[in-house]
Design an enzyme around this catalytic site. Structure first.
Site, PDB file in Angstrom:
ATOM      1  N   PHE A 171       0.638  -1.152  -0.023  1.00 18.08           N
ATOM      2  CA  PHE A 171      -0.065  -0.020  -0.035  1.00 18.08           C
ATOM      3  C   PHE A 171       0.898   1.345  -0.259  1.00 18.08           C
ATOM      4  O   PHE A 171       0.408   2.383  -0.410  1.00 18.08           O
ATOM      5  CB  PHE A 171      -0.961   0.082   1.102  1.00 18.08           C
ATOM      6  CG  PHE A 171      -0.396   0.414   2.407  1.00 18.08           C
ATOM      7  CD1 PHE A 171      -0.140   1.772   2.756  1.00 18.08           C
ATOM      8  CD2 PHE A 171       0.209  -0.692   3.440  1.00 18.08           C
ATOM      9  CE1 PHE A 171       0.531   2.068   4.064  1.00 18.08           C
ATOM     10  CE2 PHE A 171       0.770  -0.251   4.555  1.00 18.08           C
ATOM     11  CZ  PHE A 171       0.987   0.994   4.841  1.00 18.08           C
ATOM     12  N   GLU A 198      -5.178  -3.544  -2.288  1.00 17.86           N
ATOM     13  CA  GLU A 198      -6.415  -3.086  -2.157  1.00 17.86           C
ATOM     14  C   GLU A 198      -6.869  -1.990  -1.393  1.00 17.86           C
ATOM     15  O   GLU A 198      -8.007  -1.558  -1.593  1.00 17.86           O
ATOM     16  CB  GLU A 198      -7.123  -4.465  -1.684  1.00 17.86           C
ATOM     17  CG  GLU A 198      -6.986  -4.663  -0.313  1.00 17.86           C
ATOM     18  CD  GLU A 198      -5.752  -5.806   0.155  1.00 17.86           C
ATOM     19  OE1 GLU A 198      -4.790  -5.704  -0.988  1.00 17.86           O
ATOM     20  OE2 GLU A 198      -5.948  -6.327   1.220  1.00 17.86           O
ATOM     21  N   GLU A 207       9.155  -4.485  12.764  1.00 23.52           N
ATOM     22  CA  GLU A 207       9.085  -3.293  11.896  1.00 23.52           C
ATOM     23  C   GLU A 207       7.708  -2.581  12.465  1.00 23.52           C
ATOM     24  O   GLU A 207       6.426  -3.160  12.162  1.00 23.52           O
ATOM     25  CB  GLU A 207       8.747  -3.841  10.269  1.00 23.52           C
ATOM     26  CG  GLU A 207       8.622  -2.773   9.509  1.00 23.52           C
ATOM     27  CD  GLU A 207       8.468  -3.182   8.162  1.00 23.52           C
ATOM     28  OE1 GLU A 207       7.780  -4.036   7.820  1.00 23.52           O
ATOM     29  OE2 GLU A 207       8.852  -2.380   7.311  1.00 23.52           O
ATOM     30  N   LYS A 250      -1.095  -6.940  -9.362  1.00 22.67           N
ATOM     31  CA  LYS A 250      -2.232  -6.929  -8.125  1.00 22.67           C
ATOM     32  C   LYS A 250      -1.603  -5.974  -7.332  1.00 22.67           C
ATOM     33  O   LYS A 250      -0.934  -6.386  -6.396  1.00 22.67           O
ATOM     34  CB  LYS A 250      -2.373  -8.358  -7.712  1.00 22.67           C
ATOM     35  CG  LYS A 250      -3.607  -8.803  -7.105  1.00 22.67           C
ATOM     36  CD  LYS A 250      -4.372  -7.961  -5.808  1.00 22.67           C
ATOM     37  CE  LYS A 250      -3.304  -8.240  -4.489  1.00 22.67           C
ATOM     38  NZ  LYS A 250      -3.704  -7.142  -3.423  1.00 22.67           N
ATOM     39  N   CYS A 269       9.614   1.465   3.135  1.00 23.31           N
ATOM     40  CA  CYS A 269      10.304   0.455   3.658  1.00 23.31           C
ATOM     41  C   CYS A 269      11.903   0.904   3.831  1.00 23.31           C
ATOM     42  O   CYS A 269      12.577   0.106   4.366  1.00 23.31           O
ATOM     43  CB  CYS A 269      10.372  -0.450   2.334  1.00 23.31           C
ATOM     44  SG  CYS A 269      11.250  -0.138   0.940  1.00 23.31           S
TER      45      CYS A 269
HETATM   46  P1  NAD Z   1       1.401  -6.818   2.915  1.00 19.54           P
HETATM   47  O1  NAD Z   1       2.408  -7.869   2.926  1.00 19.54           O
HETATM   48  O2  NAD Z   1       0.482  -6.686   3.983  1.00 19.54           O
HETATM   49  O3  NAD Z   1       0.617  -6.756   1.438  1.00 19.54           O
HETATM   50  C1  NAD Z   1       1.542  -6.442   0.348  1.00 19.54           C
HETATM   51  C2  NAD Z   1       0.594  -7.370  -0.791  1.00 19.54           C
HETATM   52  O4  NAD Z   1       0.028  -8.399  -0.477  1.00 19.54           O
HETATM   53  C3  NAD Z   1      -0.802  -6.701  -1.112  1.00 19.54           C
HETATM   54  O5  NAD Z   1      -0.944  -6.616  -2.589  1.00 19.54           O
HETATM   55  C4  NAD Z   1      -1.794  -7.707  -0.436  1.00 19.54           C
HETATM   56  O6  NAD Z   1      -2.872  -7.550  -0.961  1.00 19.54           O
HETATM   57  C5  NAD Z   1      -1.140  -8.838  -0.208  1.00 19.54           C
HETATM   58  N1  NAD Z   1      -1.549  -9.887   0.720  1.00 19.54           N
HETATM   59  C6  NAD Z   1      -1.519  -9.298   1.890  1.00 19.54           C
HETATM   60  N2  NAD Z   1      -2.016 -10.417   2.837  1.00 19.54           N
HETATM   61  C7  NAD Z   1      -1.707 -11.576   1.993  1.00 19.54           C
HETATM   62  C8  NAD Z   1      -1.796 -12.969   2.429  1.00 19.54           C
HETATM   63  N3  NAD Z   1      -2.290 -13.386   3.465  1.00 19.54           N
HETATM   64  N4  NAD Z   1      -1.643 -13.692   1.396  1.00 19.54           N
HETATM   65  C9  NAD Z   1      -1.341 -13.131   0.171  1.00 19.54           C
HETATM   66  N5  NAD Z   1      -1.298 -12.073  -0.338  1.00 19.54           N
HETATM   67  C10 NAD Z   1      -1.448 -11.147   0.796  1.00 19.54           C
HETATM   68  O7  NAD Z   1       2.002  -5.325   2.864  1.00 19.54           O
HETATM   69  P2  NAD Z   1       1.330  -3.793   3.098  1.00 19.54           P
HETATM   70  O8  NAD Z   1       1.050  -3.541   4.255  1.00 19.54           O
HETATM   71  O9  NAD Z   1       0.667  -3.596   1.958  1.00 19.54           O
HETATM   72  O10 NAD Z   1       2.952  -2.891   3.133  1.00 19.54           O
HETATM   73  C11 NAD Z   1       3.688  -2.647   3.809  1.00 19.54           C
HETATM   74  C12 NAD Z   1       5.005  -3.691   3.972  1.00 19.54           C
HETATM   75  O11 NAD Z   1       5.743  -3.548   2.839  1.00 19.54           O
HETATM   76  C13 NAD Z   1       6.020  -3.110   4.799  1.00 19.54           C
HETATM   77  O12 NAD Z   1       6.349  -4.504   5.412  1.00 19.54           O
HETATM   78  C14 NAD Z   1       7.195  -2.693   4.217  1.00 19.54           C
HETATM   79  O13 NAD Z   1       8.344  -2.804   4.666  1.00 19.54           O
HETATM   80  C15 NAD Z   1       6.989  -3.505   2.949  1.00 19.54           C
HETATM   81  N6  NAD Z   1       7.698  -2.846   1.926  1.00 19.54           N
HETATM   82  C16 NAD Z   1       8.773  -3.414   1.486  1.00 19.54           C
HETATM   83  C17 NAD Z   1       9.726  -2.716   0.427  1.00 19.54           C
HETATM   84  C18 NAD Z   1      10.922  -3.187  -0.031  1.00 19.54           C
HETATM   85  O14 NAD Z   1      11.294  -2.989  -1.063  1.00 19.54           O
HETATM   86  N7  NAD Z   1      11.444  -3.996   0.678  1.00 19.54           N
HETATM   87  C19 NAD Z   1       8.892  -1.557  -0.310  1.00 19.54           C
HETATM   88  C20 NAD Z   1       7.796  -1.238   0.097  1.00 19.54           C
HETATM   89  C21 NAD Z   1       7.066  -1.987   1.192  1.00 19.54           C
END
Ligand code: NAD
Length: 507
Positions: free
Chosen positions: A159, A186, A392, A183, A291
């Site tokens: 997000f 959401e 985190e 994808k 991140c």
């Molecule tokens: P998230 O892991 O909750 O969601 C990421 C994606 O995975 C979304 O599209 C979501 O719909 C999907 N998802 C969520 N739960 C799922 C499940 N149980 N099974 C399958 N798919 C699922 O992450 P977020 O809250 O959207 O974003 C924040 C996180 O992203 C933080 O941990 C941040 O550090 C990380 N991030 C990392 C980088 C990097 O380059 N390493 C960059 C940006 C964000």
């Protein structure tokens, strides 16, 4: 599946984008999209099911043969048109990012810009796809390599960067001749839809870029679909690990970038005023929802007390408010649930005995009483056993740890399971060089708090911040989205020796 008439981003239910047009899902499931500053639901988003994912894969597969075999120069020309449309619409895209995510407009504009830079990189694809050639690899035998597309690729994104993170992936994948299914999160679906419309307007053939929305159901349908060859993921560490393991089991190429706990090490010889300013931006920009945010400071020796004093003064002055508010420097968190989770971490830090220097838990913004706000928060005297250090937090909470020596600071950073970004603040070239060499982290800054590589380098962390071998964009992105073929050629003539039964030694 049917095709509605309105444009994608003006609808009250954000549709999918399949085969070059908005499409409604065959699923009855949807999610609410909120404006984090007002706390109001502003639209809904259609959730894709297995049938929708299959429709997207079919469209992407149909488009693959022509797009994958088109001359790279022709693909680059479409990218150039997309680049100019993205530049022309940068402000509108930033408004969508800010509206659904909550970050300030200038910050949103900067994040769109960093994404656009990946399109600039992808415009150079004819050069990037050039292979290797060896004349006379053996006598009368030549050898060359081809870089061919992988096939239908998918991207699953978080997000916190609704434009930039998808742009890390799909311009490079598509320029390489693949077709793509995105994808997005959401929570922030509209920016991707607008980018899909602009890409179509740039002349991208239908089916080359598709957008599906949803949660675990949509993601699992992607991971299980035999028609998808490669998956790029960015998100939290537990989901990154799940994506990596599932894709590996299903025989898909995968890169899965995870979460982070980024440390800044501050040596006593650093310019503390400059350092504190840099840390404030890195810790509290985008309300800590980056991140690459600095979330832990390791103050070495005598730097501790004066640094914490400066951080407190500067953090207290940050103007908190809605992302589009005049002079606002920090917006709300993305959802009420996330806001409450971050506040819960502050409670746990207090309970575990850290010194709460600045408490943002009760921060209210006049006129936005239902917004998901939390003010700048600063902890001192944090130790590695505390939850506020180990997890985190992904909010505007900066923790300061103390170390007696630089060796102890390096050991602390290296013991952390994450390894996304880090920075050292010092005036000593020797200390910086040693830090650069010994630190177990993928992206390192020297007096640069957020060392995000430019599009022509590759972005990625180490340890629990990346599962997979290749980073995104830059040369590693091109490697991820292509398969290498090595061709060995001989044109026989009368002097060519007859083939025998032994292994030929070409020399
Ligand atoms: P998230 O892991 O909750 O969601 C990421 C994606 O995975 C979304 O599209 C979501 O719909 C999907 N998802 C969520 N739960 C799922 C499940 N149980 N099974 C399958 N798919 C699922 O992450 P977020 O809250 O959207 O974003 C924040 C996180 O992203 C933080 O941990 C941040 O550090 C990380 N991030 C990392 C980088 C990097 O380059 N390493 C960059 C940006 C964000």
């Amino acid at each position: 599946m049917s095709i509605p008439n309105e444009t994608a981003v003006t609808q009250s239910v954000v549709p999918l984008w399949i085969n070059g047009a908005a499409a409604t899902s065959s699923s009855a499931r949807s999610g609410a999209v909120t404006n984090p500053a007002s706390g109001k639901v502003i639209r809904k988003v259609s959730f894709a099911n297995e049938e929708d994912i299959d429709a997207a894969v079919k469209a992407a597969t149909r488009a693959l043969a022509d797009w994958g075999s088109a001359p790279p120069l022709r693909r680059a020309r479409v990218m150039q048109k997309f680049l100019s449309l993205m530049q022309a619409n940068q402000k509108e895209l930033a408004r969508l990012v800010s509206e659904e995510h909550g970050k300030t407009l200038p910050d949103a504009l900067g994040s769109v810009q960093r994404g656009i830079e990946v399109i600039e990189f992808a415009c150079g694809i004819p050069h990037l796809l050039k292979g290797e050639y060896t004349e006379n690899a053996g006598t009368g035998v030549d050898c060359h390599t081809l870089r061919q597309p992988v096939g239908v690729c998918a991207g699953i994104t978080p997000f916190n960067f609704p434009a930039m993170v998808p742009l890390w992936m799909f311009p490079v994948a598509i320029a390489c001749g693949n077709t793509f299914i995105l994808k997005p999160s959401e929570k922030v679906p509209s920016t991707s839809m607008r980018m899909a419309e602009l890409f179509s307007e740039a002349g991208l053939p239908d089916g080359v870029f598709n957008v599906v929305h949803g949660d675990k159901e949509a993601v699992d349908a992607i991971l299980g679909h035999p028609g998808i060859q490669a998956v790029s993921f960015v998100g939290s560490t537990p989901i990154a690990k799940y994506i990596y393991e599932t894709c590996a089991r299903n025989g898909k190429r995968v890169q899965a970038l995870g979460g982070a706990k980024n440390h800044a090490v501050v040596l006593p010889d650093a310019d503390l005023e400059f350092t504190a300013d840099a840390l404030i931006g890195a810790a509290y920009g985008s309300a800590g929802e980056r991140c690459m945010a600095i979330s832990a400071v390791v103050a070495v020796g005598a730097s501790g007390d004066p640094l914490v004093k400066l951080l407190k003064e500067k953090a207290a002055k940050i103007k908190v408010g809605p992302g589009d508010g005049e002079g606002v420097e920090m917006g709300p968190l993305v959802t009420q649930a996330h806001r409450d989770k971050v506040a819960g971490y502050v409670d746990s830090g207090v309970a575990e005995g850290a010194t709460l220097v600045l408490d943002g838990r009760n921060r209210k913004v006049a006129g936005y009483e239902n917004g998901f706000f939390i003010g700048t928060t600063l902890f001192d005297r944090v130790t590695p056993g505390m939850k506020i250090y180990q997890d985190e937090i992904f909010g505007p909470v900066l923790v300061v740890l103390r170390a007696d020596t630089m060796e102890a600071a390096i050991a602390l950073v290296n013991a952390n399971p994450y390894g996304n970004g880090t920075a050292i603040f010092t005036n000593s070239g020797g200390a910086a060089r040693r830090f650069e060499e010994e630190i177990q982290v993928g992206m390192v800054g020297v007096n640069v708090p957020i060392p995000v590589p430019m599009a022509f380098y590759s972005f990625g962390g180490w340890k629990n911040s990346l599962f997979g071998d290749l980073h995104v964009h830059g040369a590693e992105g091109v490697k991820f989205y292509t398969r290498t073929k090595v061709v060995t050629t001989r044109w026989p003539h009368e002097d060519t020796p007859a083939a025998g039964l032994s292994m030929p030694t070409l020399g």
